[in-house]
Write an enzyme that holds these catalytic residues in place. Structure first.
Site, PDB file in Angstrom:
ATOM      1  N   ARG A 131      46.596  41.772  42.621  1.00  0.00           N
ATOM      2  CA  ARG A 131      45.203  42.111  42.947  1.00  0.00           C
ATOM      3  C   ARG A 131      44.346  40.858  42.792  1.00  0.00           C
ATOM      4  NH1 ARG A 131      43.004  45.763  38.939  1.00  0.00           N
ATOM      5  NH2 ARG A 131      41.802  43.988  38.162  1.00  0.00           N
ATOM      6  N   GLU A 151      39.405  36.141  39.722  1.00  0.00           N
ATOM      7  CA  GLU A 151      40.723  35.887  39.165  1.00  0.00           C
ATOM      8  C   GLU A 151      41.779  36.516  40.064  1.00  0.00           C
ATOM      9  OE1 GLU A 151      40.858  37.645  35.299  1.00  0.00           O
ATOM     10  OE2 GLU A 151      40.698  39.704  36.038  1.00  0.00           O
ATOM     11  N   ASN A 153      45.394  38.620  39.696  1.00  0.00           N
ATOM     12  CA  ASN A 153      46.196  39.368  38.731  1.00  0.00           C
ATOM     13  C   ASN A 153      47.616  39.551  39.256  1.00  0.00           C
ATOM     14  OD1 ASN A 153      43.878  40.443  36.821  1.00  0.00           O
ATOM     15  ND2 ASN A 153      43.199  40.790  38.921  1.00  0.00           N
ATOM     16  N   SER A 158      45.692  47.498  37.715  1.00  0.00           N
ATOM     17  CA  SER A 158      45.481  48.940  37.568  1.00  0.00           C
ATOM     18  C   SER A 158      44.392  49.482  38.492  1.00  0.00           C
ATOM     19  CB  SER A 158      45.119  49.261  36.120  1.00  0.00           C
ATOM     20  OG  SER A 158      43.929  48.588  35.752  1.00  0.00           O
ATOM     21  N   LYS A 331      44.986  31.800  34.213  1.00  0.00           N
ATOM     22  CA  LYS A 331      43.746  31.170  34.685  1.00  0.00           C
ATOM     23  C   LYS A 331      43.950  29.681  34.928  1.00  0.00           C
ATOM     24  CE  LYS A 331      41.577  35.096  34.025  1.00  0.00           C
ATOM     25  NZ  LYS A 331      42.695  35.870  33.412  1.00  0.00           N
ATOM     26  N   LYS A 389      36.852  31.089  30.185  1.00  0.00           N
ATOM     27  CA  LYS A 389      37.910  32.088  30.328  1.00  0.00           C
ATOM     28  C   LYS A 389      39.193  31.638  29.645  1.00  0.00           C
ATOM     29  CE  LYS A 389      36.504  34.335  34.611  1.00  0.00           C
ATOM     30  NZ  LYS A 389      37.027  34.898  35.877  1.00  0.00           N
ATOM     31  N   GLU A 393      44.515  38.879  30.287  1.00  0.00           N
ATOM     32  CA  GLU A 393      44.165  39.939  31.215  1.00  0.00           C
ATOM     33  C   GLU A 393      43.360  40.991  30.469  1.00  0.00           C
ATOM     34  OE1 GLU A 393      44.762  39.570  34.349  1.00  0.00           O
ATOM     35  OE2 GLU A 393      46.018  37.807  34.076  1.00  0.00           O
ATOM     36  N   GLY A 394      42.640  41.850  31.239  1.00  0.00           N
ATOM     37  CA  GLY A 394      41.855  42.916  30.630  1.00  0.00           C
ATOM     38  C   GLY A 394      40.458  42.451  30.298  1.00  0.00           C
ATOM     39  N   ARG A 474      34.939  47.791  41.224  1.00  0.00           N
ATOM     40  CA  ARG A 474      34.493  48.119  39.870  1.00  0.00           C
ATOM     41  C   ARG A 474      33.042  47.689  39.730  1.00  0.00           C
ATOM     42  NH1 ARG A 474      38.756  44.869  36.538  1.00  0.00           N
ATOM     43  NH2 ARG A 474      38.472  43.572  38.373  1.00  0.00           N
TER      44      ARG A 474
END
Length: 498
Positions: A131, A151, A153, A158, A331, A389, A393-394, A474
């Site tokens: 993603r 970013e 992923n 998810s 990253k 950063k 993740e998350g 999101r």
């Protein structure tokens, strides 16, 4: 999020109309599996029998059609780039060796990758359910909004299934007449999101490409690696149901903590999984391992967790992802791709390179290279322009603007190389209504568009399947600096294309 005057959207509602919309939203969400398990602060759930609607937007957010199209069209090119990175042992190893000196988690993952590589990999295929996340960038009202990448992923991407359910929710609210009349809303402007079907199709392709070590394919299955007490289980379950209902493929679920008790390797390094309800003789061969856990140090709290990851990595099952593919999503790799000549090394064509580069935001290292030393100066002189950063993740891991100098002083200069400095993306103003735990909150919002990609390739880099697979929007309150839905910062939204 378009150039439409923010005050004109979302449409105004009376208290009675809002109450009606909330009832329709909550009932539709719960009736259609647009749900999460409630956080402990909201409701005790000892038997995991309770669910609440997922945090969602009441109205789909305005999004420029040209930017949405551009983000989707470039995804296959991004997929190819990250396949090539994961397969380039020398280049990726050079990046990881430097990063391992300042990041213990990356160091542990990379050492495990090298350990398994030394004994030889057994898998034929690798799967990526990727993603790529973007924000709209519009520094002035006179310039058209474009997407800039936040970013990329490569593990546990998810909310694809719930994003599909949200598009259906918004279309239902429009078609049923629940929405007030407004020119922006139509079935054409609220497209159906194919993410759930697309991600399941990627897993199915990996399953079907796998050659069982035993005769015949009966008894093979896909294994989901999940976190204990997963609140976002329904997003995962939708993929399991699609695999069974659409593709006839069975799935099983386990955590890293349970792998050693449930899984064994045969002499041919086939992974056998014994379900908790079955006898040892009923073990099934696993074709594909899909990680929805294992992306952060909190998933590796003991040696057992690391031993479990090693067992899975050694197997001949197709991994989604391998450790190498997981490391490619760091990253630091994203930052390195911004350096002159690096993207060209991995991109399939000049046209793909140009399209990808158009999505880049400025990202700088914080190491001791000349560029890194310049970035260190900027972090202290102009922190208001940047976000810091780590390789995680998350939600909840980034450090923003004025907090950067104090944070860097606290962690110490020896650790600065573990971070990258990214120029802040400037989104256009927008308003929205976020519904969480049955309550609606209206205000300024900012959104992040994620585009899913599925890619299946043979060891060595031959790509078998490569496609874009839907999207996720999101949205969070404009005052929030993080966007993770599961971490409690945002909601699952849908696009209203303008």
């Amino acid at each position: 999020m378009s150039t439409t005057t923010p005050a004109s959207y979302p449409p105004e509602t009376t208290p009675a109309h809002l109450a009606h919309l909330l009832t329709e939203l909550k009932d539709y969400a719960l009736a259609h599996g647009l749900a999460v398990r409630p956080p402990p602060a909201f409701a005790a759930n000892p038997n995991e029998a309770l669910a609440t609607h997922a945090p969602v937007s009441l109205f789909p957010s305005l999004f420029p059609r040209h930017a949405w199209t551009a983000a989707r069209e470039v995804q296959a090119s991004y997929n190819q780039v990250y396949v090539n990175i994961a397969e380039d042992e020398a280049w990726l190893g050079g990046v990881m060796e430097k990063l391992a000196d300042v990041d213990d988690f990356i160091s542990s993952l990379y050492k495990l990758h090298l350990k398994v590589a030394a004994s030889g990999f057994a898998h034929e295929f690798s799967l990526g359910l990727f993603r790529s996340d973007y924000m709209l960038h519009q520094p002035t009202p006179a310039t058209p909004a474009v997407v800039h990448q936040v970013e990329f992923n490569t593990i546990a991407s998810s909310f694809g299934a719930l994003a599909s359910r949200v598009s259906e929710l918004h279309r239902h609210l429009f078609a049923s007449g629940a929405y007030p009349a407004t020119p922006e809303l139509s079935l054409d402007s609220i497209p159906l999101n194919p993410a759930a079907a697309g991600l399941a199709a990627g897993l199915a392709a990996a399953h079907e490409a796998y050659t069982p070590a035993s005769a015949g394919s009966e008894g093979t299955a896909v294994l989901f690696i999940v976190q204990p007490g997963e609140r976002n289980a329904f997003d995962q379950r939708w993929l399991e149901y699609a695999l069974l209902d659409t593709h006839g493929i069975r799935t099983h679920r386990t955590s890293l903590f349970e792998v050693l008790a449930r899984c064994t390797l045969t002499e041919k390094r086939a992974l056998l999984y014994t379900p908790p309800h079955a006898a040892a003789a009923a073990a099934v061969e696993i074709s594909t391992i899909y990680f929805r856990a294992g992306y952060g140090p909190e998933d590796y709290t003991s040696a057992t967790s690391w031993d479990a990851r090693e067992l899975l990595e050694r197997s001949r099952a197709t991994k989604c992802p391998t450790i190498a593919t997981q490391l490619a999503g760091s990253k630091k790799v994203q930052q390195a791709l911004c350096e002159p000549g690096t993207l060209e090394r991995f991109s399939a064509s000049a046209a793909a390179t140009a399209a990808i580069r158009d999505t880049f935001a400025a990202i700088l290292p914080l190491d001791t290279s000349p560029l890194g030393m310049r970035a260190r100066e900027l972090a202290f002189a102009h922190p208001e322009r940047y976000v810091l950063k780590p390789q995680r993740e998350g939600g909840g891991n980034n450090v923003y603007r004025g907090k950067i100098p104090a944070f860097l002083r606290d962690v110490g200069e020896a650790q600065w190389g573990a971070y990258v400095l990214m120029e802040m993306i400037e989104p256009p103003p927008a308003r929205g209504v976020i519904v969480r735990n049955g309550e609606a909150v209206e205000g300024g919002v900012v959104g992040e568009l994620g585009v899913y990609g599925t890619v299946l390739w043979r060891r060595g880099g031959e790509v078998v399947v490569n496609s874009e697979a839907g999207w996720l929007l999101r949205t969070k309150g404009v005052e929030s600096e993080e966007g993770g839905v599961a971490a409690g910062f945002g909601c699952v939204d849908g696009v209203c294309l303008v």
